[in-house]
Motif scaffolding. Structure first.
Motif, short mmCIF file in Angstrom:
data_model
loop_
_atom_site.label_atom_id
_atom_site.label_comp_id
_atom_site.label_asym_id
_atom_site.label_seq_id
_atom_site.Cartn_x
_atom_site.Cartn_y
_atom_site.Cartn_z
N LYS A 158 1.16 -1.37 0.40
CA LYS A 158 0.06 0.38 0.13
C LYS A 158 1.07 0.92 -0.12
O LYS A 158 0.86 2.26 -0.32
CB LYS A 158 -0.83 -0.11 1.10
N LYS A 172 -2.76 9.86 -0.30
CA LYS A 172 -2.39 8.99 0.21
C LYS A 172 -3.18 8.29 0.83
O LYS A 172 -2.95 7.57 1.35
CB LYS A 172 -2.25 10.68 1.67
N GLN A 173 -4.33 7.92 -0.32
CA GLN A 173 -4.88 6.98 -0.04
C GLN A 173 -4.88 6.56 -1.82
O GLN A 173 -5.21 6.62 -3.05
CB GLN A 173 -6.92 7.25 0.72
#
Length: 301
Positions: A158, A172-173
């Motif tokens: 991730k 950031k996601q």
């Protein structure tokens, strides 16, 4: 009142222990040529059978535990001793030297051939048990490594995806496409490890023979690693539309207005787990899948 003389009892036990230790040391340190009394004579009578016994002794030393190897050596000494006695008795009352030699040779060969089969079966059985233990230890190491690696991949992947994309949009996601690609990868890799583990467990079953000459501690471990690699290869080929035998359900899921609440989200997850299990369990299926020609519909797409 009965009084036991403890020092005497202890000394007898110690004497028996010393005798066993001396016998063990003698069997371990003596080479095969010195182990069997009259071996040169046997070598002249039945040279091929003597060669077989020498090979079995060497194989037992390499593939068995020490106590089992000592048992093989004791059986070997007993076999040659019985063969000598049988040959002497059978030829004792024969006057003709030629006939005496022939009868003695035949009787010696009969006894040694019979014992050779018994000892070979004993070595083969115990070697298979030991190989099965090595295979099981490799399986435990492979399963533990797979769990650790899967957790590390899950934690690191991730951040890698976000880091590679953040210079472009600063996000950031993970977006939905990245999230489901990330999820499918973990599901397929985990399924590959599970499929390889099932394959190893089947090989450890009572009816499956583990070849002791080619099985080491790393054999089962390597098989689980191959399950990972096969699963990763199939994942890349299906996701990249290189193999088009079946559609990727995640693509239809991403066309939904709210893919996270779509009923197909579980179906796509278990689809990739199943693909990983098949890839890890059966490498022949992977080969057939890769060599499968594309349909006319896929060619025109």
């Amino acid at each position: 009142m009965v009084v036991l003389w403890r020092p005497g009892v202890q000394s007898r036990r110690e004497q028996q222990k010393e005798e066993r230790q001396a016998d063990r040391t003698r069997l371990l340190r003596k080479p095969f040529e010195e182990l069997v009394e009259g071996l040169p004579e046997f070598r002249g009578i039945v040279p091929l059978i003597v060669c077989d016994f020498e090979f079995m002794d060497s194989e037992a030393e390499d593939s068995l535990e020490e106590r089992d190897w000592l048992t093989v050596r004791r059986m070997t000494i007993g076999a040659f001793s019985a063969a000598k006695s049988r040959g002497d008795v059978a030829s004792e009352f024969v006057d003709n030297d030629e006939q005496r030699k022939r009868i003695r040779s035949e009787e010696v060969a009969k006894v040694l051939e019979a014992r050779r089969e018994k000892i070979a079966a004993f070595i083969d059985e115990l070697s298979g048990v030991r190989a099965r233990r090595r295979y099981a230890r490799g399986f435990y190491v492979g399963v533990g490594t797979s769990i650790v690696v899967l957790v590390l991949v899950g934690l690191v992947m991730k951040d890698i995806v976000v880091t590679l994309r953040s210079p472009l949009d600063g996000g950031k996601q993970l977006n939905p496409k990245e999230f489901f690609a990330y999820r499918d990868s973990l599901a397929c890799l985990g399924g590959g490890s599970l499929g390889a583990s099932i394959s190893v467990l089947l090989r450890l079953g009572a009816d499956h023979r583990v070849p002791h000459r080619t099985t080491s501690k790393r054999t089962a471990f390597y098989r689980i690693i191959l399950g990972w690699l096969f699963a990763a290869g199939i994942l890349c080929m299906v996701k990249g539309h290189i193999v088009a035998v079946f559609p990727d359900p995640t693509e239809n899921l991403l066309e939904s207005a709210d893919p996270f609440n779509d009923a197909a989200v579980a179906q796509s997850f278990f689809f990739w787990v199943g693909i990983g299990i098949l890839a890890g369990f059966n490498e022949r299926w992977v080969k057939r899948l890769i060599s499968q020609p594309m349909s006319e519909k896929d060619k025109g797409a």
